[in-house]
Design an enzyme around this catalytic site. Sequence first.
Site, PDB file in Angstrom:
ATOM      1  CD1 TRP A 100      -9.631-161.082 -49.368  1.00  0.00           C
ATOM      2  CD2 TRP A 100      -9.735-159.158 -48.230  1.00  0.00           C
ATOM      3  NE1 TRP A 100      -8.953-160.132 -50.097  1.00  0.00           N
ATOM      4  CE2 TRP A 100      -9.008-158.936 -49.417  1.00  0.00           C
ATOM      5  CE3 TRP A 100      -9.947-158.092 -47.355  1.00  0.00           C
ATOM      6  CZ2 TRP A 100      -8.476-157.686 -49.745  1.00  0.00           C
ATOM      7  CZ3 TRP A 100      -9.424-156.855 -47.680  1.00  0.00           C
ATOM      8  CH2 TRP A 100      -8.700-156.664 -48.856  1.00  0.00           C
ATOM      9  NE  ARG A 101      -5.397-162.823 -51.308  1.00  0.00           N
ATOM     10  CZ  ARG A 101      -4.492-162.222 -52.061  1.00  0.00           C
ATOM     11  NH1 ARG A 101      -3.246-162.054 -51.598  1.00  0.00           N
ATOM     12  NH2 ARG A 101      -4.793-161.788 -53.271  1.00  0.00           N
ATOM     13  CD  GLU A 136     -13.544-160.642 -54.622  1.00  0.00           C
ATOM     14  OE1 GLU A 136     -13.534-159.675 -55.416  1.00  0.00           O
ATOM     15  OE2 GLU A 136     -12.547-161.352 -54.437  1.00  0.00           O
ATOM     16  N   GLY A 170     -16.104-144.314 -51.073  1.00  0.00           N
ATOM     17  CA  GLY A 170     -16.616-143.884 -52.371  1.00  0.00           C
ATOM     18  C   GLY A 170     -17.668-144.820 -52.946  1.00  0.00           C
ATOM     19  CE1 TYR A 171     -17.565-144.900 -58.913  1.00  0.00           C
ATOM     20  CE2 TYR A 171     -15.640-145.145 -57.500  1.00  0.00           C
ATOM     21  CZ  TYR A 171     -16.200-144.787 -58.703  1.00  0.00           C
ATOM     22  OH  TYR A 171     -15.412-144.311 -59.701  1.00  0.00           O
ATOM     23  CE1 TYR A 193     -12.436-160.036 -60.526  1.00  0.00           C
ATOM     24  CE2 TYR A 193     -13.739-159.029 -58.783  1.00  0.00           C
ATOM     25  CZ  TYR A 193     -12.543-159.537 -59.243  1.00  0.00           C
ATOM     26  OH  TYR A 193     -11.456-159.562 -58.412  1.00  0.00           O
ATOM     27  CG  ASP A 225     -10.011-157.346 -61.948  1.00  0.00           C
ATOM     28  OD1 ASP A 225      -9.163-157.812 -62.755  1.00  0.00           O
ATOM     29  OD2 ASP A 225      -9.756-157.158 -60.744  1.00  0.00           O
ATOM     30  CB  CYS A 271       5.813-160.628 -64.338  1.00  0.00           C
ATOM     31  SG  CYS A 271       4.170-161.097 -64.949  1.00  0.00           S
ATOM     32  CB  CYS A 279       4.742-161.425 -71.342  1.00  0.00           C
ATOM     33  SG  CYS A 279       3.929-159.825 -71.487  1.00  0.00           S
TER      34      CYS A 279
END
Length: 365
Positions: free
Chosen positions: A29-30, A43, A87-88, A126, A144, A209, A215
Amino acid sequence: MPPTSTPSDRAVADAVERWFASSARALPWRTTPRDPWLSLMSELLLQQTQVARVAPRFAQFVAAFPTPAAMAAAPVDRVLELWAGLGYYRRARLLHACATSIVERHAGRVPDTLDELLALPGVGRYTGGAVASIVFGQREPIVDGNITRVLLRLHGVRTHAADAEGIAWAWDRAAALANAARDAGRFNEGLMEAGATRCTPKSPGCDGCPLRRWCVAHRDGLADAIPLPKPRPARRDVAMTALLVRDRRGRVLLEPRPDRGLWAGLWQPPAVERSGRRPPAVAATLRALGLEGLVDVSTRSRAVDIETSHRAVRAAVWEARPVHAGRVRAARRRHGVTAQWADERTLATLPMGNAQRRLLDRDIL
């Protein structure tokens, strides 16, 4: 009034944007440029479902529903069929309703303002913020589970990720960072990517990261301790008695579940459910389904245990034969249920999840 950004917010946002430009996963989807419908559909598919499960299936959805109009024109059962295993299942109905709303209210074009996006079925803060920022370049924040975890670790906040105050704080922080970013959409997606691939729930990859320099959790050795463990909700016990009714041609009687609740809209054998761990008695099940005298039930059943995130389902599946095949569907219709006799070809097209297929025996599948 724009959210207040700290002096380090610009540096943090810049670091995330630079890292994302070189480290982003190649996901279907990018696209360049981003397609509003494909982005919105992705999404909605990704809500409560991992990228690894959605990405291999995404091409099927694009081929079947390349536009909102294509999905709106299709029956919702077609969406449920493609959705099987994700699911869901209520989200599949919301996706179909979302496409229908886009066609009816926006001439088939995904709206480009946050307020209009939020008015679509299935689109929350979101999802709306993600599409508004990533597709349409607006300075909208997103939060999220991944982003909450990243921000809690970044600032050394010791709470669990579902804490209401912690979530509200995360939205404030995300808004300040999105406001400080050069490209809010790229920053938002980069923050999601960092949470998914670097700042993971277990064994976070701090060495790679982009936020390591700032951080607090990394500095203080608390990356594995933040967020705090989320309290687990108790699973609710559900007991089910299902009738696996086969006619002389080997067809199975199936019917759709209610439109709301557990496994909404998916097809399965006729069944009765109740709370607890003891499935309803066969005689009571026949009465409740209006099938007394219309099917002969065998003397043996088999047990099927199914666990979801919120329920532990214990099912007793009884084999049965119709006494009057023609009257069985009529009896279910009088109960407001549209049942059908399904052969092997029909079974392949009806929307069913893994749970429903487990109620069927291997000879049928």
